[in-house]
Design a protein around this motif. Structure first.
Motif, PDB file in Angstrom:
ATOM      1  N   PHE A  58      -0.952   2.240  11.087  1.00 45.07           N
ATOM      2  CA  PHE A  58      -2.033   2.892   9.862  1.00 45.07           C
ATOM      3  C   PHE A  58      -3.376   2.737  10.504  1.00 45.07           C
ATOM      4  N   GLY A  59      -3.668   1.585  11.186  1.00 45.72           N
ATOM      5  CA  GLY A  59      -5.008   1.600  11.654  1.00 45.72           C
ATOM      6  C   GLY A  59      -5.005   1.013  12.875  1.00 45.72           C
ATOM      7  N   ASP A  60      -5.438   1.670  14.050  1.00 47.12           N
ATOM      8  CA  ASP A  60      -5.515   1.271  15.290  1.00 47.12           C
ATOM      9  C   ASP A  60      -6.694   0.404  15.691  1.00 47.12           C
ATOM     10  N   LYS A  61      -7.784   0.501  15.167  1.00 46.03           N
ATOM     11  CA  LYS A  61      -8.943  -0.394  15.429  1.00 46.03           C
ATOM     12  C   LYS A  61      -9.258  -1.161  14.433  1.00 46.03           C
ATOM     13  N   SER A  62      -9.808  -2.424  14.366  1.00 42.76           N
ATOM     14  CA  SER A  62     -10.202  -3.075  13.128  1.00 42.76           C
ATOM     15  C   SER A  62     -11.678  -2.626  12.792  1.00 42.76           C
ATOM     16  N   LYS A 115       3.734   0.369   0.487  1.00 42.13           N
ATOM     17  CA  LYS A 115       5.176   0.986   0.818  1.00 42.13           C
ATOM     18  C   LYS A 115       5.043   2.544   0.417  1.00 42.13           C
ATOM     19  N   GLU A 116       5.144   3.529   1.411  1.00 41.58           N
ATOM     20  CA  GLU A 116       5.208   4.905   0.977  1.00 41.58           C
ATOM     21  C   GLU A 116       6.429   5.432   1.641  1.00 41.58           C
ATOM     22  N   PRO A 117       7.474   6.294   0.914  1.00 41.58           N
ATOM     23  CA  PRO A 117       8.468   6.576   1.186  1.00 41.58           C
ATOM     24  C   PRO A 117       8.552   7.774   2.342  1.00 41.58           C
ATOM     25  N   LYS A 118       7.438   8.494   2.639  1.00 39.55           N
ATOM     26  CA  LYS A 118       6.921   9.362   3.536  1.00 39.55           C
ATOM     27  C   LYS A 118       6.763   8.896   4.763  1.00 39.55           C
ATOM     28  N   ALA A 119       6.140   7.656   4.653  1.00 34.58           N
ATOM     29  CA  ALA A 119       5.774   7.082   5.913  1.00 34.58           C
ATOM     30  C   ALA A 119       6.948   6.503   6.878  1.00 34.58           C
ATOM     31  N   ARG A 120       6.614   6.550   8.059  1.00 31.79           N
ATOM     32  CA  ARG A 120       7.679   6.001   8.856  1.00 31.79           C
ATOM     33  C   ARG A 120       7.772   4.488   8.862  1.00 31.79           C
ATOM     34  N   SER A 121       6.571   3.747   8.572  1.00 36.01           N
ATOM     35  CA  SER A 121       6.581   2.483   8.626  1.00 36.01           C
ATOM     36  C   SER A 121       5.864   1.961   7.412  1.00 36.01           C
ATOM     37  N   ASN A 122       6.116   0.694   6.798  1.00 43.34           N
ATOM     38  CA  ASN A 122       5.346   0.157   5.910  1.00 43.34           C
ATOM     39  C   ASN A 122       3.973  -0.230   6.371  1.00 43.34           C
ATOM     40  N   ASN A 123       2.927  -0.466   5.632  1.00 39.92           N
ATOM     41  CA  ASN A 123       1.740  -0.821   5.852  1.00 39.92           C
ATOM     42  C   ASN A 123       1.236  -2.151   5.385  1.00 39.92           C
ATOM     43  N   ALA A 147     -10.771  -2.725  -0.823  1.00 38.17           N
ATOM     44  CA  ALA A 147      -9.980  -1.453  -0.284  1.00 38.17           C
ATOM     45  C   ALA A 147     -10.923  -0.634   0.462  1.00 38.17           C
ATOM     46  N   ASN A 148     -12.266  -0.508   0.455  1.00 39.47           N
ATOM     47  CA  ASN A 148     -13.041   0.255   1.044  1.00 39.47           C
ATOM     48  C   ASN A 148     -13.226  -0.296   2.462  1.00 39.47           C
ATOM     49  N   TYR A 149     -12.680  -1.168   3.087  1.00 37.07           N
ATOM     50  CA  TYR A 149     -12.626  -1.755   4.135  1.00 37.07           C
ATOM     51  C   TYR A 149     -11.250  -1.597   4.964  1.00 37.07           C
ATOM     52  N   ALA A 150     -10.263  -1.238   4.345  1.00 39.89           N
ATOM     53  CA  ALA A 150      -8.669  -1.054   4.794  1.00 39.89           C
ATOM     54  C   ALA A 150      -8.202   0.227   4.489  1.00 39.89           C
ATOM     55  N   ASN A 151      -7.396   0.727   5.471  1.00 38.92           N
ATOM     56  CA  ASN A 151      -6.770   1.969   5.093  1.00 38.92           C
ATOM     57  C   ASN A 151      -5.651   2.035   4.287  1.00 38.92           C
ATOM     58  N   LEU A 152      -5.487   2.180   3.098  1.00 40.54           N
ATOM     59  CA  LEU A 152      -4.230   2.296   2.234  1.00 40.54           C
ATOM     60  C   LEU A 152      -3.454   3.618   1.968  1.00 40.54           C
ATOM     61  N   ARG A 153      -3.946   4.607   2.623  1.00 36.59           N
ATOM     62  CA  ARG A 153      -3.710   5.933   2.277  1.00 36.59           C
ATOM     63  C   ARG A 153      -2.181   6.463   3.035  1.00 36.59           C
ATOM     64  N   GLY A 154      -1.845   5.796   3.826  1.00 36.52           N
ATOM     65  CA  GLY A 154      -0.598   6.297   4.685  1.00 36.52           C
ATOM     66  C   GLY A 154      -1.055   6.627   6.153  1.00 36.52           C
ATOM     67  N   GLU A 155      -0.022   6.677   6.726  1.00 34.33           N
ATOM     68  CA  GLU A 155      -0.311   6.708   8.399  1.00 34.33           C
ATOM     69  C   GLU A 155      -0.841   8.273   8.701  1.00 34.33           C
ATOM     70  N   HIS A 156      -0.393   9.306   7.876  1.00 31.00           N
ATOM     71  CA  HIS A 156      -0.646  10.610   8.193  1.00 31.00           C
ATOM     72  C   HIS A 156      -2.226  10.776   7.780  1.00 31.00           C
ATOM     73  N   GLU A 159       4.415   1.766  -3.500  1.00 35.11           N
ATOM     74  CA  GLU A 159       3.845   0.403  -3.810  1.00 35.11           C
ATOM     75  C   GLU A 159       2.601  -0.210  -3.452  1.00 35.11           C
ATOM     76  N   LEU A 160       1.996  -0.887  -3.889  1.00 36.50           N
ATOM     77  CA  LEU A 160       0.985  -1.841  -3.392  1.00 36.50           C
ATOM     78  C   LEU A 160       0.918  -3.246  -4.059  1.00 36.50           C
ATOM     79  N   SER A 161       0.802  -4.206  -3.085  1.00 37.16           N
ATOM     80  CA  SER A 161       0.632  -5.788  -3.707  1.00 37.16           C
ATOM     81  C   SER A 161      -0.472  -6.324  -2.617  1.00 37.16           C
ATOM     82  N   ALA A 162      -1.319  -6.909  -3.299  1.00 35.87           N
ATOM     83  CA  ALA A 162      -2.288  -7.646  -2.920  1.00 35.87           C
ATOM     84  C   ALA A 162      -2.562  -9.030  -3.390  1.00 35.87           C
ATOM     85  N   TYR A 163      -3.003 -10.092  -2.484  1.00 40.85           N
ATOM     86  CA  TYR A 163      -3.094 -11.259  -2.833  1.00 40.85           C
ATOM     87  C   TYR A 163      -4.587 -11.614  -2.352  1.00 40.85           C
TER      88      TYR A 163
END
Length: 401
Positions: free
Chosen positions: A49-53, A373-381, A147-156, A345-349
């Motif tokens: 979901f994110g190739d670069k930090s 977790k996004e059903p349409k994505a090929r892998s979880n994030n 969440a402004n720093y991380a990609n939560l929105r899916g691989e696409h 689904e979204l979980s955060a600690y």
């Protein structure tokens, strides 16, 4: 430039306020507050979901003034104004906003009857809401803007940068609906609120926004009921139920099936409890939005396909506050069920640590672990966000005269 201006105003008012003398507590009450948050963030996703930090440096600040004038032994009138100045120093994805009146409203307050507030302000349902934002340290833990720093929105959508996909994929904030989705009064519309006095430890509040088109909603109502109790001087608690309700903004049933921007009726509630035991605070809250929010992929004749079935979340945390440090552990998990699909689904600690420096300043560290977790994505994030920052809080004085 805006940040420099706000800093100048802070110090100007700070010096003037502390020079005031307390004369007579029966005439008026004035309180000036301000804060600045300078923040550095670093995030990386463990999957594709994110190739670069991503790393960002940002700042935000605000200045507020609260004024009450006695007009009767039991009645006061006044106003509250808060000016916000988000000022991003280095970022490609965060919006740079202009100086903004975050809140501005008039107050009529009676000791026996309660208070009425009118203007631009948060709904009572947000003010009375109990979640871990009441106890968290540092940058807010799971309630902050990590969440402004991380990609939560899916691989696409990984190329579109960090942030939430509001109201479509994840229910991502442990807040009442209006705060999450951006429902608020705009120019030409105001919120009118009533907050009762405490009666046998109970307090009630209700807000109304008489607007026809507010993010596809009309006639928004927010309400809350709280109860405050204590077992001793060191052990106390407060419990609250809050809710928000609104009608979808369309009149034709056929239009509701063909318009992809129409909403289901808003019915969102939250139950929360905050227990304080010596220097520890414990918070637990559970919320449900049902099928509130924008419909997803509505197709004429197939209105159930892509329809939101249920939205729910749990927010919990524990915090330790002392004169020398603040420490909190917060947790959030949510699910958004879509017809004919699995749940998103979204979980955060988050572990948050804050230490004071001097004259109302403090430095902090935040570490957040997230999973989506996004059903349409090929892998979880999943991934991590690390935040470090400096807070400058100016509470110069409550001026009583």
């Amino acid at each position: 430039m805006r940040l420099t201006l706000v800093l100048f105003l802070f110090f100007l008012f700070y010096n003037n306020a502390t020079a005031k003398a307390v004369l007579d507590k029966k005439i008026f009450y004035t309180e000036l507050n301000g804060n600045i948050d300078l923040k550095f963030g670093y995030a990386f996703n463990q999957s594709t979901f994110g190739d670069k930090s991503r790393e960002k440096v940002s700042s935000c600040s605000s200045l507020s003034l609260h004024y009450l004038q006695s007009v009767h032994p039991s009645t006061q009138i006044g106003f509250f104004v808060r000016v916000d100045s988000p000022d991003v120093i280095s970022s490609r994805t965060l919006d740079i906003k202009e100086l903004d009146i975050g809140q501005g409203y008039f107050i009529i307050k009676n000791k026996g009857l309660g208070s009425i507030e009118y203007g631009r302000k948060d709904l009572v349902s947000h003010d009375m809401l109990i979640n871990t934002s009441k106890i968290c340290a540092a940058a807010g833990g799971v309630n902050g803007d990590w969440a402004n720093y991380a990609n939560l929105r899916g691989e696409h959508k990984k190329s579109e940068g960090a942030g939430y996909d509001k109201d479509i994929i994840f229910w991502v904030k442990p807040n009442i609906y209006s705060d999450y989705s951006g429902l608020k009064c705009k120019s030409g519309a105001s919120v009118i609120s009533y907050i009762s006095p405490e009666i046998y430890n109970f307090q009630f509040g209700i807000s109304y926004v008489p607007r026809e088109d507010n993010f596809y909603y009309s006639n928004l109502i927010g309400a809350g009921l709280s109860y405050r109790g204590s077992l001793s001087e060191d052990i106390s608690f407060i419990a609250a139920a809050t809710g928000e309700f609104a009608r979808q903004n369309y009149t034709d049933k056929k239009e509701s099936l063909s318009n992809p921007n129409c909403n289901n009726q808003l019915r969102h509630w939250n139950l929360g409890v905050n227990i304080k035991c010596f220097n520890f605070n414990y918070v637990f809250s559970h919320g449900s939005g049902g099928n509130s929010g924008r419909r997803v992929g509505v197709v004429p004749g197939e209105e159930k396909k892509g329809e939101v079935k249920n939205t729910h979340y749990i927010n919990a945390g524990i915090a330790y506050h002392s004169d020398f440090s603040k420490l909190s552990f917060t947790y959030f998990t949510s699910g958004r069920e879509i017809a004919n699909l699995d749940a998103n689904e979204l979980s955060a600690y988050a572990v948050s640590l804050e230490y004071p420096l001097f004259m109302g300043t403090s430095y902090y560290f935040d570490a957040i672990k997230f999973y989506t977790k996004e059903p349409k994505a090929r892998s979880n994030n999943s991934g991590y966000v690390f935040l470090a920052g400096l807070k400058l809080n100016f509470c110069p004085a409550s001026i009583l005269a």
